[in-house]
Write a protein that holds these residues in place. Structure first.
Motif, PDB file in Angstrom:
ATOM      1  N   LEU A 215      42.866  22.692  27.554  1.00  0.00           N
ATOM      2  CA  LEU A 215      43.450  21.411  27.185  1.00  0.00           C
ATOM      3  C   LEU A 215      43.699  21.309  25.684  1.00  0.00           C
TER       4      LEU A 215
ATOM      5  N   PHE B 250      42.875  17.291  34.346  1.00  0.00           N
ATOM      6  CA  PHE B 250      41.675  17.571  35.122  1.00  0.00           C
ATOM      7  C   PHE B 250      41.154  16.258  35.694  1.00  0.00           C
TER       8      PHE B 250
ATOM      9  N   ALA C 197      37.954  23.524  30.555  1.00  0.00           N
ATOM     10  CA  ALA C 197      38.793  22.505  29.935  1.00  0.00           C
ATOM     11  C   ALA C 197      38.957  22.764  28.443  1.00  0.00           C
TER      12      ALA C 197
ATOM     13  N   LEU D  38      41.307  14.663  30.706  1.00  0.00           N
ATOM     14  CA  LEU D  38      40.074  15.095  31.354  1.00  0.00           C
ATOM     15  C   LEU D  38      39.435  13.828  31.894  1.00  0.00           C
TER      16      LEU D  38
END
Length: 406
Positions: free
Chosen positions: A196, A179, A192, A42
């Motif tokens: 994730l 991301f 996310a 991320l």
């Protein structure tokens, strides 16, 4: 730190150097080793900081090693073209053939189906066109074991959440997720969190070392004289190009006509244009055949103009994120640039709110001959700013932007 210290293979390092990636940027230093290890990422970094290469270089190495098939989702046609070209610019220097295809709406689907011929090692796509291709069995979604969301915030801001969820349901459960974006609002963090797996969160804090070299200016001018002032600034700048942002397609066309009548080579750019027309405007702008492009926020993401010296907010952006992405069109890849905002009596309060959210103050300027005569409003709450929940008007705008982008 050189690229070869990040775990990249010699072939990828050589290709990166030939593409003129000579020294890694902070986001590349942080992200490349994590991507190579197969971890979820991320990543938040400023526009123009090298996010595309941060995921493309390690993923191309994994593609060469037959470990990855990559799907990159982007919000706009322009970004799909840009990302595809940037990845192709590395691939052409690699010894291993890698098939990179970009697909997006606004053009015939048949040539894209022919280009795919059932597969791609790296597919760069807007969500709507990807679903169209899947529906026609032109591509198999379970082919991809790596998903990249580039400009993740814009994907959700433009109303692609339903399409993204449909795509996620078709992809393999076991995959690497990346991301990348310049901003991460609450809806992106929520997506996310559900996607994730123990991600590495990379936030490139702004510092003197990585702050884009942008001179930000705020010029106070009466609303009625903004077009006249804009023309004067353009004449004073000589032959320099500028990207001018306005709030609507009608404003873009009206202002472009005004500038042309004043003897300035200008063109409008907005989502109602065909893809061919949009590509033509950008090509002429990049070739310096156009001095000014007057654009809606469609151009705020995904347009990469080399050595663009100036961005002008003729109409102020509605949110801090839009301001960040607008001015990020200049000073890219280590360059420098100027970002000018026109502030009137009616928009002073809104601009102050933008400054507060961005934690910055920009000195107000007055240009001789354009001294403002209107009195700024000072009442609390004047001007407004885009908040976390979308208004009905915002939803309509998002739907229109989505239709034009995909």
């Amino acid at each position: 730190m050189p690229f070869n210290a990040l775990g990249l293979s010699p072939t990828v390092v050589i290709a990166a150097n030939k593409k003129l990636y000579l020294q890694p940027t902070p986001i590349q230093i942080a992200a490349i080793p994590v991507v190579l290890r197969g971890g979820d990422v991320l990543a938040q970094a400023a526009t123009g900081s090298g996010k595309t290469a941060a995921y493309a270089l390690p993923l191309l190495q994994l593609v060469q090693e037959k470990q990855r098939k990559v799907l990159v989702l982007v919000p706009t046609r322009e970004l799909a073209v840009q990302v595809g070209e940037e990845i192709q610019g590395v691939v052409k220097y690699l010894p291993t053939p890698i098939k990179v295809v970009s697909v997006y709406g606004g053009v015939s689907i048949n040539p894209q189906m022919m280009a795919l011929r059932g597969y791609a090692d790296v597919l760069v796509a807007t969500p709507g066109r990807l679903l169209d291709l899947i529906g026609q069995n032109a591509i198999k979604p379970d082919h991809f074991n790596t998903l990249v969301l580039d400009e993740a915030d814009r994907l959700l801001d433009m109303g692609f959440s339903d399409e993204i969820n449909r795509i996620l349901a078709l992809l393999p459960t076991q995959r690497q997720n990346l991301f990348f974006s310049a901003t991460f609002p609450e809806d992106v963090n929520a997506l996310a969190a559900g996607m994730l797996t123990t991600p590495t969160r990379l936030v490139m804090e702004v510092s003197e070392a990585n702050t884009p070299n942008i001179l930000e200016r705020a010029i106070v001018v009466d609303d009625a004289r903004r077009a006249e002032l804009l023309a004067q600034l353009i004449f004073d700048s000589g032959e320099e190009r500028a990207l001018v942002f306005v709030a609507s397609k009608v404003s873009a066309e009206q202002l472009a006509r005004y500038l042309c009548a004043a003897g300035i080579q200008a063109a409008a750019f907005h989502g109602e244009f065909s893809q061919g027309r949009r590509s033509q405007v950008l090509a002429e702008f990049k070739a310096s055949n156009l001095q000014i492009v007057v654009a809606t926020d469609l151009a705020g993401r995904g347009i990469d103009i080399d050595h663009l010296p100036c961005v002008i907010n003729f109409d102020l952006p509605r949110s801090p994120a839009d301001y960040t992405h607008r001015i990020g069109r200049t000073a890219r890849a280590g360059g420098s640039g100027v970002a000018i905002s026109f502030v009137s009596a009616a928009t002073e309060s809104h601009f102050r709110l933008l400054e507060n959210r961005l934690k910055k103050r920009i000195a107000r300027e007055i240009i001789i001959g354009f001294e403002p005569t209107e009195q700024a409003r000072t009442e609390k709450g004047a001007g407004g700013i885009k908040g976390h929940r979308m208004s009905k008007k915002d939803k309509l705008r998002a739907a229109a932007a989505k239709k034009s982008a995909d």
